[in-house]
Motif scaffolding. Sequence first.
Motif, PDB file in Angstrom:
ATOM      1  N   GLY A 394      15.135  17.966   1.563  1.00 58.69           N
ATOM      2  CA  GLY A 394      14.572  17.317   0.376  1.00 58.69           C
ATOM      3  C   GLY A 394      13.352  17.993  -0.202  1.00 58.69           C
ATOM      4  O   GLY A 394      12.684  17.435  -1.081  1.00 58.69           O
ATOM      5  N   THR A 395      13.036  19.223   0.250  1.00 60.06           N
ATOM      6  CA  THR A 395      11.891  19.950  -0.301  1.00 60.06           C
ATOM      7  C   THR A 395      12.193  20.431  -1.713  1.00 60.06           C
ATOM      8  O   THR A 395      13.247  21.015  -1.971  1.00 60.06           O
ATOM      9  N   SER A 396      11.279  20.175  -2.621  1.00 61.27           N
ATOM     10  CA  SER A 396      11.389  20.712  -3.988  1.00 61.27           C
ATOM     11  C   SER A 396      10.444  21.906  -4.100  1.00 61.27           C
ATOM     12  O   SER A 396       9.250  21.782  -3.797  1.00 61.27           O
ATOM     13  N   VAL A 397      10.991  23.051  -4.511  1.00 55.70           N
ATOM     14  CA  VAL A 397      10.220  24.293  -4.516  1.00 55.70           C
ATOM     15  C   VAL A 397       9.937  24.740  -5.951  1.00 55.70           C
ATOM     16  O   VAL A 397      10.838  24.761  -6.795  1.00 55.70           O
ATOM     17  N   TYR A 398       8.696  25.119  -6.192  1.00 53.65           N
ATOM     18  CA  TYR A 398       8.281  25.569  -7.519  1.00 53.65           C
ATOM     19  C   TYR A 398       7.504  26.882  -7.399  1.00 53.65           C
ATOM     20  O   TYR A 398       6.775  27.108  -6.437  1.00 53.65           O
TER      21      TYR A 398
END
Length: 546
Positions: A394-398
């Motif tokens: 569930g990690t959101s990477v930017y």
Amino acid sequence: MFSTKINIGQLTSLMIQHGIKEVVISPGSRNMPLAETFASCPDFHCHAVTDERSAGFYALGVAQQREEPVAVCVTSGSALLNLASAVSEAYYQQIPLLVISADRPQAWIGQMDGQTLPQTGVFGTLIKHTVQLCEPANETDKWYNNRMINEAMIALTLHHPGPVHINVPITEPFFDCSATQLPDERMIQLVEGSSPLLFKGWAEAQSPLILVGQLSPKVAEKISPLLEKLGAPVLCESLSNLSGEKFNTLFDLTLLSEEKRQALTPDLVIYLGGHLVSKRLKKWLRAVQPKMVWRISPEGAIADTFQALTYVVKADPYEFLNSLQSHICPRHHIYNDIWHSHEVEIAAHIRFSEELSSLRVAHDLFSQMGEGSSLVLANSSSVRYAQLAKLPKGTSVYCNRGVNGIDGSLSSAVGIATADPSRPVFLLIGDLSFFYDMNGLWNTILPQNLHILLINNGCGEIFRTLPGLPDTETTRHFVMAAHGTSAQGWVESLPCDYLMAKDFESYRKQLADFTHHQGKAVLFELFTNPEKDEEIHKRFYQQFEL
């Protein structure tokens, strides 16, 4: 007989492949090799019209009648300006008029030489697309011309028909038309996502490889199930926001082995999403030149990243994958098993030394930040460390990976944390990126969910990896920007807690406090030694080069 000028041979070959049949030619000396080549080509029906203004409208009439692209070729200088009226008419009537102009070498433009003016862009806003060819001196120049010509040909009808301009510099002497054949040029085709050509290509591929570049978390979540069902290896970086056991995220380490690279050569590459970080992957694919490369682009834009592009697929990634899946029979690829076995092997052998290093710090952050977090990566070293880890679910990477600059990473992290205070936001950033954007923290209120991990090794560490860069006082000062600055004073003057470590034991004691910190934004500054970092990096990567 054809001109011996390489750029003219490339242009002619691709005009034929893209279906140009009618060519209107006005007289001149600089465009003589173009005229001779076109007139010698049995695939073209050539028309001689002396007045360029008339030639433009003549070509327009042929294009209107045939409902297909028509070329008009003129010499250099003011001859090109006489096509302006016809070009403007083609623009507003949406007629695919291909303007080909001979030109003097670029070095002579504006040097008081005869018949010279800046020809590129001369039609301003009344043209769909303009390309400037070069006179090739090497293979990269030839690739550039090939791409430019393909772009121009596709632009004639992309979205809607209209005029396109190709400017061709020609150096004297240019009367040699002794070539007996045209070059075998690679054609890039624009196809729709539901094209039967794609279904046939997929069915015939024995080693199809799917590459996924940077995606937003929402798009990644939408296409993830479709990618899993295709049965082909999916190579994705942390910026793709894809996760799951069926995806290959450690491929950059796999490709360190020459033996593995040779055994993994694909015959079809499908590339979707934005930028790829891995230089190793790009270099490998440019070297092996897969038989087919498809770039999935909603706009139909050409991005020839691997110098082997065959199809630009004009489609949204989800629509393309959904269409592909609905038209094919799912099958199991042994090729997928090979990639997966390497992934498992690499994961089992990853070890990080018990020393304070940027590699170890990044690994610990990724493993301990918790599920459902947002991870913001600064450019350079930070974004590359993320390719070495399996991120929590569930990690959101930017990452600001559009232009890949170091500026703005800190400010973007503050914005992301402010916009969604329900998720912990972790920023991994190096010292140069931090100090460059330190005003990103210049706010009266900082989001409490913001966690900044600052690796301060006193220089731009990534520059130390550049092959051939000498280790001198000059490079340390002017290239690596060596410094002795700390963030402590600045951070302590802000609504932000400050942690600091200079050794491994102190770092380990404070890590949990950092990752679970609440009530206020927090910055953890870690001081590492650049020489020691470089040594640890080399040891880490060498274990995968066997």
